[in-house]
Design an enzyme around this catalytic site. Structure first.
Site, PDB file in Angstrom:
ATOM      1  N   ASP A  86       1.030 -17.715  -4.306  1.00 18.75           N
ATOM      2  CA  ASP A  86       1.531 -16.508  -4.885  1.00 18.75           C
ATOM      3  C   ASP A  86       0.144 -16.244  -6.167  1.00 18.75           C
ATOM      4  OD1 ASP A  86       3.662 -14.504  -6.479  1.00 18.75           O
ATOM      5  OD2 ASP A  86       3.839 -16.412  -7.967  1.00 18.75           O
ATOM      6  N   ASP A 124       0.910  -1.566  -0.592  1.00 16.50           N
ATOM      7  CA  ASP A 124      -0.236   0.324  -0.283  1.00 16.50           C
ATOM      8  C   ASP A 124       0.979   0.691   0.463  1.00 16.50           C
ATOM      9  OD1 ASP A 124       0.655  -0.889   2.956  1.00 16.50           O
ATOM     10  OD2 ASP A 124      -0.746   0.935   3.716  1.00 16.50           O
ATOM     11  N   GLU A 158       2.228 -10.311   0.561  1.00 14.00           N
ATOM     12  CA  GLU A 158       2.363  -8.837   0.208  1.00 14.00           C
ATOM     13  C   GLU A 158       3.700  -8.892   0.915  1.00 14.00           C
ATOM     14  OE1 GLU A 158      -0.670  -5.969   2.445  1.00 14.00           O
ATOM     15  OE2 GLU A 158       0.419  -4.403   1.783  1.00 14.00           O
ATOM     16  N   HIS A 185       1.748  -8.756  -3.889  1.00 13.97           N
ATOM     17  CA  HIS A 185       0.816  -7.628  -3.402  1.00 13.97           C
ATOM     18  C   HIS A 185       1.625  -6.735  -3.543  1.00 13.97           C
ATOM     19  CE1 HIS A 185      -2.971  -6.451  -1.820  1.00 13.97           C
ATOM     20  NE2 HIS A 185      -2.596  -5.621  -0.772  1.00 13.97           N
TER      21      HIS A 185
HETATM   22  O1  9MR Z   1       2.450  -7.026   9.156  1.00 12.31           O
HETATM   23  C1  9MR Z   1       0.765  -6.703  10.066  1.00 12.31           C
HETATM   24  C2  9MR Z   1       0.399  -7.557  10.589  1.00 12.31           C
HETATM   25  O2  9MR Z   1       0.940  -8.046  11.522  1.00 12.31           O
HETATM   26  C3  9MR Z   1      -0.980  -7.560  10.828  1.00 12.31           C
HETATM   27  O3  9MR Z   1      -1.578  -9.167  10.970  1.00 12.31           O
HETATM   28  C4  9MR Z   1      -1.635  -6.807   9.829  1.00 12.31           C
HETATM   29  C5  9MR Z   1      -3.231  -7.081   9.614  1.00 12.31           C
HETATM   30  O4  9MR Z   1      -3.596  -6.000  10.371  1.00 12.31           O
HETATM   31  O5  9MR Z   1      -0.822  -5.863   9.305  1.00 12.31           O
HETATM   32  C6  9MR Z   1       0.054  -6.167   8.979  1.00 12.31           C
HETATM   33  O6  9MR Z   1       0.709  -4.993   8.596  1.00 12.31           O
HETATM   34  C7  9MR Z   1       0.217  -4.161   7.343  1.00 12.31           C
HETATM   35  C8  9MR Z   1       0.000  -3.135   7.196  1.00 12.31           C
HETATM   36  O7  9MR Z   1      -1.588  -3.328   8.353  1.00 12.31           O
HETATM   37  C9  9MR Z   1      -0.702  -2.240   6.065  1.00 12.31           C
HETATM   38  N1  9MR Z   1       0.588  -2.138   5.296  1.00 12.31           N
HETATM   39  C10 9MR Z   1       0.499  -3.220   4.703  1.00 12.31           C
HETATM   40  C11 9MR Z   1       1.204  -4.366   6.209  1.00 12.31           C
HETATM   41  C12 9MR Z   1       1.732  -5.841   6.084  1.00 12.31           C
HETATM   42  O8  9MR Z   1       0.372  -6.451   5.285  1.00 12.31           O
END
Ligand code: 9MR
Length: 576
Positions: free
Chosen positions: A546, A190, A555, A500
């Site tokens: 994937d 993102d 991601e 992602h």
């Molecule tokens: O790394 C984060 C993970 O530990 C959490 O469970 C998840 C849901 O809240 O979010 C992950 O972090 C994401 C972040 O919220 C937004 N940018 C992408 C991050 C990686 O997926």
């Protein structure tokens, strides 16, 4: 005379015999056909490393050969282990151990009923390119600047997200005015930026530099600052630090994040034009920033004293704000749905900030605070950005032994070593020789963070077992795992093509941005709710796909690349 002729003849026969012995058996060309059932590090191994491949679900195989790709002669023959069952991956496997092969070269592993493995190398500095790639990946995450072709190659892109006039969301505590907050790295797939998850990975990158300061010099990364006389590594880190400094409010507290209200579609950065806001302000962001900025002070002191002091002053102000505001938890306001990075237990953040500030200032007040509660050495998968900062504080203290009483030093050392021993023991008994029995969101970073604990134990006590376990963690993310992928984009033969990651999805280029590590198996599979389909009945280690929509397993994220970089850089420095 006759004896002499006989002697020469025998010698010749002996030499021919020996040569045939060395050359081994000749194999047919590989035709780019490789078996997915042979799992190994697709980049390769250091000459003296333990070298293991995992062979899955074959019946009756007993032998393997390692074949030199230039000559197609085998250089090593070995026996496969008995078959064993691995619950976490749901597989029956045999191990091919070729640690005794130390000769430098490019190889493939051959098994009668399967054919060839993916190619790999054995050489010194075998991880040098993937290490560079893992750092350069941060350059590709830069915002508020165009990525020029000269530095970004085919992944060049226009300027996006200037973030120079950002409105405050009321949750920030401000109701009017704008924040000038350009720069920094996109957090992940993102386009938002988060102070908790900016400070934590930056702290990890900085920590590597403190321990191995001469690894990357100027001109090593081909970034815009290359040639300025400063290490490219530090130039890249400064890009993130500069941004973090802008997120400090006048009263010292740190805004939590700079974000659009919702995640945007899978478009290029310059097409993601939703309005962005400064959102929230809290204790975790302030303390993580404080710790990171105190560390940055020490790192940047050598090259830019003014900048370093600016970091230290900012760190102290953030800390002072946290003292006044010790339990401001961040929760997304209803209208905001981007990453929360929420936490309500600030013990780890206090520990990290106290440790870094103590080392940077020598003021006993910080030391006193950090010894007020018991040290907690337990590594728990999934903790990363909520709790791993505690370990960062410990590593920094251990690296600055002269500032500690022997009692504190010994108790930290003992704790880290005991935890590392536990993790090594787990790596020896769990599937794929890695330390996790629980696979959560970003599990690849858990494997690597556990390896960082082991790496720091190695720095305290250079036992071969520690180095082996760290290498095996690298083997795991680079291909010796239940998916058969090297999880780092562009490094290895079979790597994720559909991460992602908005730019990688939207740029029309087949290959994703290189050097980024995918989150990895996640038994939580939270994205099933959004239509992602995982392999049926996938065991924990196979809960990965994937596929571009898989935000929960595929991601990428800056706090997953930071332990990757650390571990690769550590191995490049320590594996002889
Ligand atoms: O790394 C984060 C993970 O530990 C959490 O469970 C998840 C849901 O809240 O979010 C992950 O972090 C994401 C972040 O919220 C937004 N940018 C992408 C991050 C990686 O997926």
């Amino acid at each position: 005379m006759r004896n002499k002729v006989l002697g020469v003849g025998l010698l010749t026969l002996l030499i021919i015999g020996l040569c045939i012995g060395c050359a081994g058996k000749q194999f047919p060309p590989d035709d780019n056909e490789y078996s997915d059932q042979i799992r190994l590090n697709q980049i390769g191994y250091y000459p003296n490393a333990v070298k293991k491949a995992v062979i899955v679900e074959v019946k009756g195989a007993t032998d393997f050969s390692i074949v030199d790709r230039k000559t197609m002669y085998s250089v090593f023959e070995g026996k496969l282990s008995e078959q064993i069952s691995w619950e976490l991956s749901g597989e029956k496997v045999q191990i091919a151990n070729f640690s005794d092969l130390t000769k430098t070269g490019k190889y493939i592993l051959y098994i009668d009923c399967l054919g060839y493995s993916y190619p790999f190398e054995i050489r010194n500095n075998v991880l040098d390119q993937v290490f560079l790639g893992s750092v350069k990946a941060m350059y590709y995450q830069r915002m508020s600047t165009p990525l020029e072709e000269e530095f970004a190659g085919k992944w060049h892109r226009p300027m996006a997200h200037p973030d120079d006039n950002v409105s405050y969301h009321p949750s920030s505590g401000r109701n009017e005015g704008f924040l000038n907050s350009p720069g920094g790295w996109y957090d992940a797939g993102d386009y938002n930026k988060y102070v908790v998850n900016g400070s934590f990975p930056l702290g990890q990158f900085l920590s590597f530099h403190e321990q191995y300061p001469n690894t990357l010099k100027d001109n090593s990364l081909n970034i815009p600052e290359s040639g300025n006389g400063t290490s490219d590594y530090l130039d890249e880190l400064k890009y993130e630090m500069d941004w973090l400094l802008t997120m400090q409010d006048d009263d010292g507290g740190l805004f939590h994040k700079l974000t659009a209200l919702n995640f945007q579609g899978m478009v290029m950065p310059h097409e993601a034009t939703a309005k962005r806001y400064v959102v929230g302000k809290g204790t975790a962001a302030s303390l993580d920033f404080s710790a990171c900025a105190a560390k940055a002070y020490r790192v940047f002191k050598e090259i830019d004293a003014n900048y370093a002091h600016k970091c230290l002053e900012a760190s102290k102000r953030a800390y002072a704000w946290a003292l006044e505001n010790p339990d401001v938890e961040y929760l997304n306001p209803e209208i905001v749905s981007t990453g929360q990075y929420g936490d309500k237990d600030f013990l780890d953040e206090w520990f990290w900030a106290n440790a870094e500030l103590y080392i940077s200032t020598g003021e006993n007040e910080y030391l006193k605070k950090l010894t007020e509660s018991d040290f907690n050495f337990e590594f728990v998968p999934g903790d990363n950005w909520t709790k791993f900062m505690r370990f960062m504080g410990m590593f920094a203290l251990l690296d600055n032994k002269e500032t500690l009483s022997s009692q504190i030093f010994e108790s930290l050392k003992k704790g880290i070593i005991l935890e590392a021993d536990k993790l090594v023991e787990r790596s020896n008994s769990l599937a794929y020789f890695q330390p996790l029995d629980d696979f959560q969101w970003g599990s690849n970073s858990d494997v690597l963070n556990a390896a960082i604990i082991i790496a720091n134990a190695y720095r305290l006590n250079p036992k071969p077992d520690y180095l082996i376990a760290v290498q095996q963690a690298a083997d795991y993310v680079l291909g010796a795992n239940a998916t058969g992928f090297s999880f780092v984009t562009g490094y290895g033969h079979k790597t994720p093509m559909f991460i992602h990651h908005r730019q990688s999805e939207a740029d029309g280029i087949d290959e994703p941005i290189p050097g980024l590590i995918a989150g990895g198996p996640n038994f939580g599979k939270q994205d099933v709710a959004d239509g992602v389909v995982y392999p049926e009945n996938a065991p924990p280690m196979k809960s990965w796909v994937d596929q571009e929509p898989s935000y929960a397993s595929n991601e990428i994220c800056i706090n997953w690349n930071s332990p990757l970089s650390y571990i690769l850089g550590f191995l490049e420095n320590e594996s002889k």
